[in-house]
Design a protein around this motif. Structure first.
Motif, PDB file in Angstrom:
ATOM      1  N   ASN A 123      26.937  55.769 -26.358  1.00 15.61           N
ATOM      2  CA  ASN A 123      27.936  55.326 -27.336  1.00 15.61           C
ATOM      3  C   ASN A 123      27.290  54.549 -28.477  1.00 15.61           C
ATOM      4  O   ASN A 123      27.935  54.266 -29.477  1.00 15.61           O
ATOM      5  N   GLY A 124      26.009  54.203 -28.337  1.00 16.31           N
ATOM      6  CA  GLY A 124      25.305  53.501 -29.390  1.00 16.31           C
ATOM      7  C   GLY A 124      24.665  52.209 -28.947  1.00 16.31           C
ATOM      8  O   GLY A 124      23.772  51.685 -29.632  1.00 16.31           O
ATOM      9  N   ASP A 125      25.092  51.660 -27.790  1.00 15.10           N
ATOM     10  CA  ASP A 125      24.491  50.409 -27.335  1.00 15.10           C
ATOM     11  C   ASP A 125      23.398  50.632 -26.293  1.00 15.10           C
ATOM     12  O   ASP A 125      22.801  49.690 -25.794  1.00 15.10           O
ATOM     13  N   HIS A 126      23.162  51.898 -25.931  1.00 19.56           N
ATOM     14  CA  HIS A 126      22.078  52.303 -25.025  1.00 19.56           C
ATOM     15  C   HIS A 126      22.317  51.905 -23.567  1.00 19.56           C
ATOM     16  O   HIS A 126      21.383  51.936 -22.775  1.00 19.56           O
ATOM     17  N   LEU A 127      23.566  51.605 -23.244  1.00 14.20           N
ATOM     18  CA  LEU A 127      23.928  51.282 -21.859  1.00 14.20           C
ATOM     19  C   LEU A 127      25.192  52.008 -21.422  1.00 14.20           C
ATOM     20  O   LEU A 127      25.239  52.585 -20.334  1.00 14.20           O
ATOM     21  N   HIS A 128      26.213  52.000 -22.271  1.00 15.39           N
ATOM     22  CA  HIS A 128      27.509  52.555 -21.897  1.00 15.39           C
ATOM     23  C   HIS A 128      27.667  53.986 -22.409  1.00 15.39           C
ATOM     24  O   HIS A 128      27.413  54.250 -23.588  1.00 15.39           O
ATOM     25  N   PRO A 129      28.105  54.902 -21.553  1.00 14.40           N
ATOM     26  CA  PRO A 129      28.322  56.282 -22.001  1.00 14.40           C
ATOM     27  C   PRO A 129      29.549  56.389 -22.907  1.00 14.40           C
ATOM     28  O   PRO A 129      30.503  55.611 -22.798  1.00 14.40           O
ATOM     29  N   ASN A 130      29.520  57.371 -23.781  1.00 15.34           N
ATOM     30  CA  ASN A 130      30.704  57.727 -24.552  1.00 15.34           C
ATOM     31  C   ASN A 130      31.605  58.630 -23.707  1.00 15.34           C
ATOM     32  O   ASN A 130      31.365  58.828 -22.509  1.00 15.34           O
ATOM     33  N   ASP A 131      32.645  59.198 -24.330  1.00 17.61           N
ATOM     34  CA  ASP A 131      33.570  60.046 -23.572  1.00 17.61           C
ATOM     35  C   ASP A 131      32.852  61.216 -22.903  1.00 17.61           C
ATOM     36  O   ASP A 131      33.151  61.579 -21.757  1.00 17.61           O
ATOM     37  N   LYS A 132      31.911  61.830 -23.615  1.00 12.81           N
ATOM     38  CA  LYS A 132      31.177  62.965 -23.046  1.00 12.81           C
ATOM     39  C   LYS A 132      30.361  62.519 -21.837  1.00 12.81           C
ATOM     40  O   LYS A 132      30.265  63.225 -20.827  1.00 12.81           O
ATOM     41  N   GLY A 133      29.750  61.363 -21.948  1.00  7.88           N
ATOM     42  CA  GLY A 133      28.992  60.841 -20.816  1.00  7.88           C
ATOM     43  C   GLY A 133      29.879  60.511 -19.635  1.00  7.88           C
ATOM     44  O   GLY A 133      29.517  60.764 -18.472  1.00  7.88           O
ATOM     45  N   MET A 134      31.052  59.953 -19.916  1.00 12.64           N
ATOM     46  CA  MET A 134      31.999  59.654 -18.844  1.00 12.64           C
ATOM     47  C   MET A 134      32.394  60.934 -18.102  1.00 12.64           C
ATOM     48  O   MET A 134      32.427  60.976 -16.866  1.00 12.64           O
ATOM     49  N   GLN A 135      32.673  61.984 -18.860  1.00  8.88           N
ATOM     50  CA  GLN A 135      33.054  63.244 -18.233  1.00  8.88           C
ATOM     51  C   GLN A 135      31.900  63.823 -17.434  1.00  8.88           C
ATOM     52  O   GLN A 135      32.100  64.379 -16.342  1.00  8.88           O
ATOM     53  N   ALA A 136      30.685  63.689 -17.962  1.00 12.06           N
ATOM     54  CA  ALA A 136      29.522  64.222 -17.245  1.00 12.06           C
ATOM     55  C   ALA A 136      29.336  63.513 -15.906  1.00 12.06           C
ATOM     56  O   ALA A 136      28.978  64.150 -14.911  1.00 12.06           O
ATOM     57  N   LEU A 137      29.572  62.213 -15.859  1.00 12.68           N
ATOM     58  CA  LEU A 137      29.476  61.487 -14.590  1.00 12.68           C
ATOM     59  C   LEU A 137      30.494  62.027 -13.591  1.00 12.68           C
ATOM     60  O   LEU A 137      30.161  62.322 -12.439  1.00 12.68           O
ATOM     61  N   ALA A 138      31.738  62.162 -14.029  1.00 11.71           N
ATOM     62  CA  ALA A 138      32.780  62.658 -13.129  1.00 11.71           C
ATOM     63  C   ALA A 138      32.491  64.081 -12.669  1.00 11.71           C
ATOM     64  O   ALA A 138      32.700  64.423 -11.497  1.00 11.71           O
ATOM     65  N   ASP A 139      32.009  64.910 -13.582  1.00 11.12           N
ATOM     66  CA  ASP A 139      31.722  66.304 -13.240  1.00 11.12           C
ATOM     67  C   ASP A 139      30.576  66.429 -12.243  1.00 11.12           C
ATOM     68  O   ASP A 139      30.467  67.443 -11.540  1.00 11.12           O
ATOM     69  N   SER A 140      29.715  65.415 -12.191  1.00 12.69           N
ATOM     70  CA  SER A 140      28.554  65.492 -11.300  1.00 12.69           C
ATOM     71  C   SER A 140      28.864  65.099  -9.860  1.00 12.69           C
ATOM     72  O   SER A 140      28.058  65.350  -8.965  1.00 12.69           O
ATOM     73  N   VAL A 141      30.020  64.491  -9.624  1.00 10.36           N
ATOM     74  CA  VAL A 141      30.360  64.044  -8.270  1.00 10.36           C
ATOM     75  C   VAL A 141      30.681  65.255  -7.397  1.00 10.36           C
ATOM     76  O   VAL A 141      31.514  66.099  -7.757  1.00 10.36           O
ATOM     77  N   ASP A 142      30.019  65.353  -6.271  1.00  9.77           N
ATOM     78  CA  ASP A 142      30.309  66.406  -5.295  1.00  9.77           C
ATOM     79  C   ASP A 142      31.624  66.063  -4.613  1.00  9.77           C
ATOM     80  O   ASP A 142      31.711  65.104  -3.842  1.00  9.77           O
ATOM     81  N   LEU A 143      32.659  66.834  -4.905  1.00  9.76           N
ATOM     82  CA  LEU A 143      33.989  66.500  -4.380  1.00  9.76           C
ATOM     83  C   LEU A 143      34.026  66.531  -2.861  1.00  9.76           C
ATOM     84  O   LEU A 143      34.805  65.796  -2.244  1.00  9.76           O
ATOM     85  N   THR A 144      33.196  67.361  -2.256  1.00 13.28           N
ATOM     86  CA  THR A 144      33.197  67.399  -0.787  1.00 13.28           C
ATOM     87  C   THR A 144      32.661  66.100  -0.200  1.00 13.28           C
ATOM     88  O   THR A 144      32.980  65.762   0.940  1.00 13.28           O
ATOM     89  N   SER A 145      31.862  65.356  -0.969  1.00 12.93           N
ATOM     90  CA  SER A 145      31.345  64.084  -0.459  1.00 12.93           C
ATOM     91  C   SER A 145      32.431  63.029  -0.340  1.00 12.93           C
ATOM     92  O   SER A 145      32.246  62.028   0.347  1.00 12.93           O
ATOM     93  N   LEU A 146      33.558  63.261  -1.005  1.00 11.86           N
ATOM     94  CA  LEU A 146      34.665  62.313  -0.933  1.00 11.86           C
ATOM     95  C   LEU A 146      35.583  62.586   0.247  1.00 11.86           C
ATOM     96  O   LEU A 146      36.424  61.758   0.595  1.00 11.86           O
ATOM     97  N   GLU A 147      35.437  63.765   0.860  1.00 15.21           N
ATOM     98  CA  GLU A 147      36.280  64.159   1.990  1.00 15.21           C
ATOM     99  C   GLU A 147      35.707  63.537   3.270  1.00 15.21           C
ATOM    100  O   GLU A 147      34.849  64.107   3.929  1.00 15.21           O
ATOM    101  N   CYS A 148      36.172  62.385   3.607  1.00 12.94           N
ATOM    102  CA  CYS A 148      35.574  61.596   4.686  1.00 12.94           C
ATOM    103  C   CYS A 148      36.491  61.575   5.894  1.00 12.94           C
ATOM    104  O   CYS A 148      37.683  61.301   5.775  1.00 12.94           O
ATOM    105  N   ALA A 149      35.944  61.872   7.078  1.00 11.33           N
ATOM    106  CA  ALA A 149      36.706  61.725   8.318  1.00 11.33           C
ATOM    107  C   ALA A 149      36.879  60.246   8.617  1.00 11.33           C
ATOM    108  O   ALA A 149      36.034  59.425   8.299  1.00 11.33           O
ATOM    109  N   ALA A 150      38.004  59.895   9.250  1.00 12.40           N
ATOM    110  CA  ALA A 150      38.269  58.498   9.587  1.00 12.40           C
ATOM    111  C   ALA A 150      37.254  57.998  10.599  1.00 12.40           C
ATOM    112  O   ALA A 150      36.757  58.744  11.434  1.00 12.40           O
ATOM    113  N   GLY A 151      36.956  56.708  10.528  1.00 11.03           N
ATOM    114  CA  GLY A 151      36.052  56.087  11.489  1.00 11.03           C
ATOM    115  C   GLY A 151      34.671  55.900  10.919  1.00 11.03           C
ATOM    116  O   GLY A 151      34.237  56.641  10.038  1.00 11.03           O
TER     117      GLY A 151
END
Length: 411
Positions: free
Chosen positions: A373-401
């Motif tokens: 975004n210009g401060d060399h630390l925080h992503p802009n909108d495109k960077g935010m989307q890239a982070l979300a797109d990189s998450v493996d959705l199956t890694s969020l599917e957690c069995a209880a316990g």
């Protein structure tokens, strides 16, 4: 068989079907349901409270369901605060609500509730359905608010305020003041299928959404919520954004530390199945003497406590920040050591390698210019989307316990 008997048999069959359809739902095998958080924002101190003030707070739901409830927080108050008018409606435009949508919320059957200092309170369920991806508006009024106010400072969302009690109104006329914070509200839940869960993102300003576009829901947890909503077969649908700008893993300051707020901001919410931890850069760049070993101990404790509560934990690597004023080679060395631990230690059930997504191929200590975004630390909108797109959705599917063989805080 005579025609008369055939007709009689058909009539009896119809009557039996009708009779079964009239059996009370409690007597049938209704699908199991439970409460799941659909929106969340970490509580912190947000200045001084103002008496006889109405707030019209705009939030975005992630998972849909029935029997909406809200949680009001006085976590940072030094005295009780009373709310005598609380309503839930749907945003039409600005502070105006969809006509007929604004409905009163009650607390233990009453129209008002007093929240003790340091406490939270849940509303009664509101009958009816709340859709996913809804601009929900919570309007509340306190006649006696005073002292430190509790809320979420950096909302990246325009909400509204008015002097006097106007929470029940659907028009925008009295809500002439705009505010960039959420006051007193820290969670919204819905009742949905018992197979549906949520992920809580525990983070700092990048998770909180700093430098994403205001009012457009372009924080990376927002993009993740949209991915989950569109993913066939996904059972994790709720997303709670528990980021605080400036927050640290180890030390209080901008909000209580991740260690100190883990219970209130993550583990106390219903339906949370997975915790995604994306913190550490503020500990590193502050140059307070925090070592990689200190941060590793903090991550281990978060993972151990979350596992003990039956949650899975995804660890996100710390992103690059060369070019930010507090960067230096010593801080970079700590970041690299911390990221090696996150990737390779086995402490986490899965890894979201946000460093790999954000870093420049020409200088991996810097954020990629396309995402900066210009401060060399925080992503802009495109960077935010890239982070979300990189998450493996199956890694969020957690069995209880707790995960079998998961490291403990002392391993």
């Amino acid at each position: 068989m005579s025609g008369r008997r055939v007709r009689l048999g058909r009539m009896i069959g119809v009557l039996l079907v009708a009779a079964v359809s009239q059996v009370p739902l409690a007597a049938q095998a209704a699908p199991a349901k439970h409460d799941v958080i659909t929106w969340g924002a970490s509580a912190d101190r947000v200045g001084e409270a103002v008496a006889d003030r109405s707030y019209r707070l705009v939030v975005r739901t992630s998972v849909g369901g029935d029997d909406l409830r809200i949680r009001l927080s006085n976590a940072f108050g030094d005295r009780p605060v009373t709310f005598d008018s609380v309503h839930a409606g749907i945003q039409r435009a600005g502070a105006a609500l969809v006509p007929g949508s604004n409905r009163r919320l009650t607390f233990a059957g009453g129209r008002s509730v007093t929240v003790p200092a340091g406490a939270t309170v849940l509303s009664d369920p509101l009958p009816g359905k709340a859709a996913a991806g809804l601009n929900l508006v919570i309007s509340l009024h306190s006649p006696d608010a005073a002292g430190p106010a509790t809320g979420h400072g950096m909302a990246m969302q325009t909400s509204y305020a008015a002097q006097g009690d106007h929470a029940a109104e659907e028009g925008a006329g009295h809500f002439t003041d705009t505010v960039g914070s959420w006051f007193y509200l820290d969670a919204v839940t819905v009742r949905t299928s018992a197979t549906t869960g949520a992920v809580a993102a525990l983070g700092d300003s990048i998770t909180d959404g700093w430098e994403s576009s205001t009012d457009l829901n372009r924080r990376w947890p927002d993009y993740l919520a949209r991915r989950l909503a569109a993913a066939p077969g996904a059972t994790v649908r709720g997303v709670a954004n528990e980021g605080i700008s400036g927050n640290k893993v180890l030390a209080d300051g901008a909000g209580r530390s991740a260690l100190n707020r883990l219970e209130r901001d993550v583990l106390s919410h219903p339906g949370v199945r997975t915790v995604l931890v994306f913190e550490g850069v503020n500990d590193i760049k502050a140059h307070t003497g925090v070592t990689a070993g200190d941060l590793v101990a903090g991550y281990r404790e978060i993972a151990a406590r979350a596992h003990a509560a039956g949650k899975c934990v995804v660890g996100a690597t710390v992103g690059p920040f060369k070019g930010w004023s507090e960067w230096d080679p010593a801080a970079e060395a700590v970041r690299q050591e911390v990221n090696a631990f996150i990737r390779d230690s086995g402490t986490f059930d899965a890894v979201a390698d946000f460093d790999r997504i954000l870093r420049s191929p020409y200088d991996p200590e810097r954020i990629m210019p396309f995402f900066d975004n210009g401060d060399h630390l925080h992503p802009n909108d495109k960077g935010m989307q890239a982070l979300a797109d990189s998450v493996d959705l199956t890694s969020l599917e957690c069995a209880a316990g707790p995960r079998a063989g998961a490291p403990t805080a002392t391993d």
